[in-house]
Design an enzyme around this catalytic site. Structure first.
Site, short mmCIF file in Angstrom:
data_model
loop_
_atom_site.label_atom_id
_atom_site.label_comp_id
_atom_site.label_asym_id
_atom_site.label_seq_id
_atom_site.Cartn_x
_atom_site.Cartn_y
_atom_site.Cartn_z
N CYS A 286 0.81 -1.21 0.00
CA CYS A 286 0.00 0.00 0.00
C CYS A 286 0.85 1.27 0.00
O CYS A 286 0.47 2.27 -0.61
CB CYS A 286 -0.96 -0.01 1.18
SG CYS A 286 -0.13 -0.21 2.78
N ASP B 203 -7.90 6.07 -2.11
CA ASP B 203 -7.09 4.90 -1.78
C ASP B 203 -6.70 4.19 -3.07
O ASP B 203 -7.47 3.41 -3.63
CB ASP B 203 -7.85 3.95 -0.87
CG ASP B 203 -6.95 2.85 -0.31
OD1 ASP B 203 -5.80 2.75 -0.76
OD2 ASP B 203 -7.41 2.10 0.58
N HIS C 162 -1.85 0.28 6.94
CA HIS C 162 -2.25 0.70 5.60
C HIS C 162 -1.82 2.15 5.37
O HIS C 162 -1.58 2.90 6.33
CB HIS C 162 -3.76 0.57 5.45
CG HIS C 162 -4.24 0.65 4.03
ND1 HIS C 162 -3.81 -0.21 3.05
CD2 HIS C 162 -5.12 1.50 3.43
CE1 HIS C 162 -4.41 0.09 1.91
NE2 HIS C 162 -5.21 1.14 2.12
#
Length: 654
Positions: free
Chosen positions: A411, A471, A455
């Site tokens: 991520c 995201d 994350h």
């Protein structure tokens, strides 16, 4: 005659004591240097050899030399600054030296007392249920050893000593509960010496570079637990906001100083009802706390920064519990300051030239900021980009290598690349780190957020919308956001067995153990000063103070001790009395006043003969009383009439 405290020790008791000390030391092996553990074990083993073989114990000068050299070595290993680890190391070393002076009961009492202290220090490193049970067992072991040493007849078996120890500990439990509930709680760490402050405790740091979060992907350690007042939000809405990254040097993102300032007049518009929940956060020695995007009101002793980080007033060194509210639908930052937006556009010069060129190309094609954002996300979605826990290493131009060469990342790779593209295209953007998702424990009706849920995502500033969450990982791996890390990885990916969901029985066991640990955390370790005050207010004390607590504690402790004493006295009183023995002892005292005192080694027959010779006028009475006593005591005669007759004869003896 030797005093009891100077009597030599039983060999079995010495071996038992050494075994208990070794078991207590075992809990500290991960925290002590290898050389120190070896020396302590060698000293304890040598004392055991001396006990078994009867060898001579080390002399005074040997112990003095070992003390000086060992203390110096410990100070060199830990540094001159006195800390928790230094204290424990010195205690373990000095205890091993004190064992070399273990000769009599007095020495054993001192060593056992030091052993208790060594046990207590185990809670400075771990306060889990397993640690408490282990220490409880060792307390019983040490107390049983002390009980065996105190037996002057040396007839107590190990099982009898354990039974006595367990009874003593059980009698102390009511007082322990009273002390736990009423002893004034103090704020701050349980141990006042400096603690380590590395981010490795929780995994999140005030910096983010390629690979910094992917290293947490295989960690099943708990970051925090959450109890919702109502139904929990859907997984796609569970973005637990943590550190916000502003500054980029071409490879690493950092927070910067401006992000720690408190919120001042920022525009926050909630477009829906808030959700309320309580977070139990594990200690991580940093100031940031976690809340679902976007926290609404800061809990006590915390504040919300201008980029909506939730920060505590001091580093979190102990497990804490806080209640907070968040809004899932919101708008904020519509009137963001110009200097903040300019900061959100900065990029280092001379880095990632291919990425900058791609951003300029996308900017020329897009008619709006929204269209440009969608173009980047579509690129991640349709081209050969891969989500992986083991991304390849990146060099100086990390974003260029990721976007155009490796195309494999976690991520943080996607968030970093997306923000660089946005800034290069003229859209203010920043990186937000934290956790995403969570796992509901049905046994306790709460959510577990693991370190593997770490994350990173992006926030962009759009006109008339303010700061908006984007995201990019969701474009590459939607399953990661919808169902968690396990669902996003290939089926054949090797995960630790504790993290796998395809073993129902193992998963149920993991939930059971975590529910038990959570209850322990909430009701034992989470019994803070606030909860203590609430308990007292619920009990009827409107304004409890530490003076009130002290008086209440002393009163309760006195009541508990008094009840235990009365119970023991009642049991002693209810025991059947030895009327025959009492009559004989009274008879012996009467004879002693007339000059015929019984020697400790003299039996009743010999004593009666001697006393009859010394007092011939009472010869018949003495012989009659002695014969009746021996009949009742040694011939198995227990009739009550005979015992009453003996008592009457002794009473009549003048």
């Amino acid at each position: 005659m030797q005093k009891p405290e100077e009597l030599p020790l039983r060999r079995g008791g010495i071996i038992s004591l050494l075994g208990a000390l070794l078991a207590a030391l075992a809990a500290h092996v991960p925290h002590l240097p290898v050389w120190l553990c070896a020396i302590v074990v060698a000293l304890l083993a040598w004392r055991g050899y001396c006990a078994m073989r009867g060898a001579k114990l080390p002399g005074k000068w040997f112990l003095i030399g070992m003390t000086v050299m060992g203390t110096a070595a410990i100070l060199v290993s830990y540094g001159p600054r006195f800390s928790r680890d230094t204290s424990v190391a010195l205690l373990a070393f000095m205890l091993a030296l004190k064992v070399q002076e273990l000769r009599a009961l007095r020495d054993a009492s001192v060593v056992i007392c030091l052993g208790y202290f060594l046990l207590i220090t185990g809670f400075l490193y771990s306060q889990t249920i397993a640690t408490a049970l282990y220490m409880f067992a060792l307390v019983i072991w040490l107390t049983a050893t002390l009980a065996a040493f105190q037996d002057r007849t040396r007839s107590t078996s190990p099982f009898a000593a354990l039974r006595v120890s367990a009874l003593l500990v059980a009698q102390a439990v009511p007082l322990m509960i009273a002390l736990f509930l009423l002893f004034p709680r103090v704020q701050g760490p349980i141990f006042g010496f400096p603690q380590a402050t590395s981010a490795g405790v929780t995994g999140l740091s005030d910096t983010m570079s390629p690979g910094s979060l992917s290293s947490l992907g295989l960690s099943d350690d708990v970051a925090f637990r959450v109890h919702f007042n109502a139904a929990p939000p859907k997984p796609r809405n569970l973005y637990w906001r943590g550190p916000v990254m502003w500054d980029f040097d071409g490879r690493t993102w950092t927070i910067g100083g401006a992000s720690t300032t408190a919120t001042e007049g920022m525009h926050y518009q909630a477009d829906g009802p808030p959700i309320r929940y309580a977070v139990t956060l594990e200690p991580h020695y940093m100031r940031w706390m976690f809340a679902i995007d976007l926290p609404f009101v800061a809990p006590p002793d915390t504040h919300i920064t201008n980029d909506y980080q939730l920060l505590a007033s001091r580093p979190i060194r102990n497990r804490i519990r806080y209640e907070i509210s968040s809004n899932l639908a919101y708008r904020y930052g519509l009137d963001e300051k110009t200097e903040i937006l300019q900061r959100a556009l900065r990029l280092p010069t001379g880095y990632n030239e291919k990425t900058l060129a791609l951003a300029r190309e996308l900017r020329m094609r897009a008619s709006s900021d929204r269209e440009l954002i969608d173009a980047v996300l579509n690129r991640f979605r349709t081209e050969l980009f891969f989500y992986t826990l083991v991304p390849p290493e990146l060099g100086r131009d990390s974003v260029d290598e990721f976007l155009f060469v490796t195309r494999r990342g976690f991520c943080e790779h996607y968030a970093s690349a997306f923000v660089v593209l946005m800034r290069a295209a003229g859209i203010p953007a920043r990186v937000v780190t934290g956790y995403q998702g969570g796992e509901m424990n049905p046994l306790g009706d709460y959510m577990i957020v693991h370190q593997a849920d770490a994350h990173a995502w992006a926030e962009v500033w759009l006109k008339n919308e303010g700061w908006v969450r984007v995201d990019p990982t969701a474009a590459v791996s939607p399953a990661r956001i919808q169902a968690g890390l396990f669902a996003a990885l290939p089926a054949d990916y090797s995960l630790p067995i504790g993290m796998r969901n395809d073993f129902p029985m193992l998963r149920q066991l993991r939930f059971s153990m975590d529910a038990l640990a959570n209850s322990w955390n909430q009701w034992v370790l989470g019994y803070t000063a606030e909860r203590q005050m609430k308990l007292l207010r619920d009990a009827g004390l409107s304004t409890p103070t530490w003076q009130t607590l002290t008086v209440l504690l002393m009163t309760t402790a006195a009541a508990v001790i008094g009840m235990l004493a009365l119970t023991i006295l009642w049991r002693l009183r209810s025991r059947p009395r030895d009327s025959v023995g009492q009559s004989w002892r009274l008879f012996c005292r009467k004879l002693a006043r007339r000059g015929s005192e019984r020697a400790p080694s003299e039996g009743p027959r010999d004593f009666a003969r001697r006393a009859a010779q010394e007092q011939p006028a009472r010869h018949a009475q003495i012989e009659t009383i002695a014969a009746l006593y021996m009949k009742l005591r040694y011939a198995g005669e227990t009739e009550k009439p005979e015992a009453r007759r003996l008592r009457a004869l002794v009473r009549q003896f003048r």
